[in-house]
Write an enzyme that holds these catalytic residues in place. Structure first.
Site, PDB file in Angstrom:
ATOM      1  CG  PHE A 154     -12.195  -0.112   2.566  1.00 30.35           C
ATOM      2  CD1 PHE A 154     -11.429  -0.391   3.569  1.00 30.35           C
ATOM      3  CD2 PHE A 154     -11.472  -0.153   1.323  1.00 30.35           C
ATOM      4  CE1 PHE A 154     -10.329  -1.376   3.409  1.00 30.35           C
ATOM      5  CE2 PHE A 154     -10.582  -1.036   0.967  1.00 30.35           C
ATOM      6  CZ  PHE A 154      -9.911  -1.539   2.259  1.00 30.35           C
ATOM      7  N   GLY A 157       0.766  -1.328  -0.128  1.00 29.78           N
ATOM      8  CA  GLY A 157      -0.097  -0.004  -0.080  1.00 29.78           C
ATOM      9  C   GLY A 157       0.777   1.357   0.029  1.00 29.78           C
ATOM     10  CE  LYS A 180      -9.950   3.489   7.518  1.00 30.39           C
ATOM     11  NZ  LYS A 180     -10.439   2.443   6.622  1.00 30.39           N
ATOM     12  CG  ASP A 229      -5.501  -3.614  -1.631  1.00 30.76           C
ATOM     13  OD1 ASP A 229      -5.047  -2.800  -0.621  1.00 30.76           O
ATOM     14  OD2 ASP A 229      -6.042  -4.584  -1.775  1.00 30.76           O
ATOM     15  CD  GLU A 259       1.227   0.437   7.337  1.00 31.11           C
ATOM     16  OE1 GLU A 259       1.027   0.731   6.175  1.00 31.11           O
ATOM     17  OE2 GLU A 259       1.238  -0.350   8.016  1.00 31.11           O
ATOM     18  CG  ASP A 260      -1.175   1.555   3.405  1.00 28.25           C
ATOM     19  OD1 ASP A 260      -1.133   1.414   4.690  1.00 28.25           O
ATOM     20  OD2 ASP A 260      -1.881   0.732   2.507  1.00 28.25           O
ATOM     21  CG  ASP A 269      -9.031   0.940   9.531  1.00 32.89           C
ATOM     22  OD1 ASP A 269      -9.516   1.841  10.018  1.00 32.89           O
ATOM     23  OD2 ASP A 269      -9.224  -0.186   9.388  1.00 32.89           O
TER      24      ASP A 269
END
Ligand code: IMP
Ligand code: MG
Length: 177
Positions: free
Chosen positions: A153, A45, A132, A160, A100-101, A104
């Site tokens: 999402f 990611g 998030k 992805d 990191e992408d 969450d």
């Protein structure tokens, strides 16, 4: 129509990505000017974010990659993480910045911080493109954050859904089914 693109609302536009990543690169360059920086990209990611960030870093730095999979459903991680590809290099005594992408639940990052922390780096910090905050289950320290996004999402710019849509030049919400 099963194959309609599931692209919903755009959360971060290409020019916002460009500007923010440039600013993060400047900040990292200032903070690590006197240190030997090792970027650790988390595959897959973070690939676009990492390559754009690294081109905006003006101090000497190296890059290595990890690939992890977290058990869970397509949209929820469980915190049980499996290493698919480990680092090529030892990190003892190195100044490590995890790239990191998205953070969450924070469970994957919590695992990475514990795993890499046990290898005795000189310092260990995190740079995440997206976060998030509403979804957080583990309290993880993130030194650099690109954007806070709502509890949707996200796809695009490396992120992805079932391996697709990484190539979108913006970050969008996955359209509701
Ligand atoms: P966490 O363990 O719940 O923090 O999530 C870890 C990983 O799940 C992230 O590094 C992403 O690869 C993936 N992930 C979490 N949320 C999203 C999302 O909104 N879109 C795409 N991937 C996500
Ligand atoms: Mg990931």
């Amino acid at each position: 129509m099963a194959d309609a693109p599931p692209i919903g609302e755009i959360l971060v536009q290409p020019d916002q990505l460009k500007e923010r990543v440039r600013a993060l690169g400047r900040q990292v360059s200032d903070d690590y000017a006197e240190r030997d920086l090792l970027l650790v990209g988390v595959l897959k990611g973070a690939m676009f974010f990492l390559s754009d960030l690294m081109r905006n870093i003006t101090v000497p730095c190296e890059v290595d990659f990890m690939a992890v999979a977290s058990y869970g459903s397509a949209t929820d991680s469980s915190g049980v993480v499996r290493i698919l590809k480990d680092l090529d290099m030892p990190i003892e005594g190195r100044h490590v910045l995890i790239v990191e992408d998205i953070v969450d639940s924070g469970l994957t990052l919590q695992y990475l911080l514990r795993n890499l922390g046990a290898r005795d780096p000189a310092s260990l910090e995190v740079c995440a493109l997206l976060t998030k905050p509403e979804r957080r289950k583990a309290d993880v320290p993130i030194l650099y954050t690109g954007f806070e996004i709502p509890n949707r999402f996200a796809i695009g710019y490396g992120l992805d859904h079932r391996e697709r849509w990484r190539n979108l030049p913006y970050v969008a919400a996955l359209a509701e089914a």
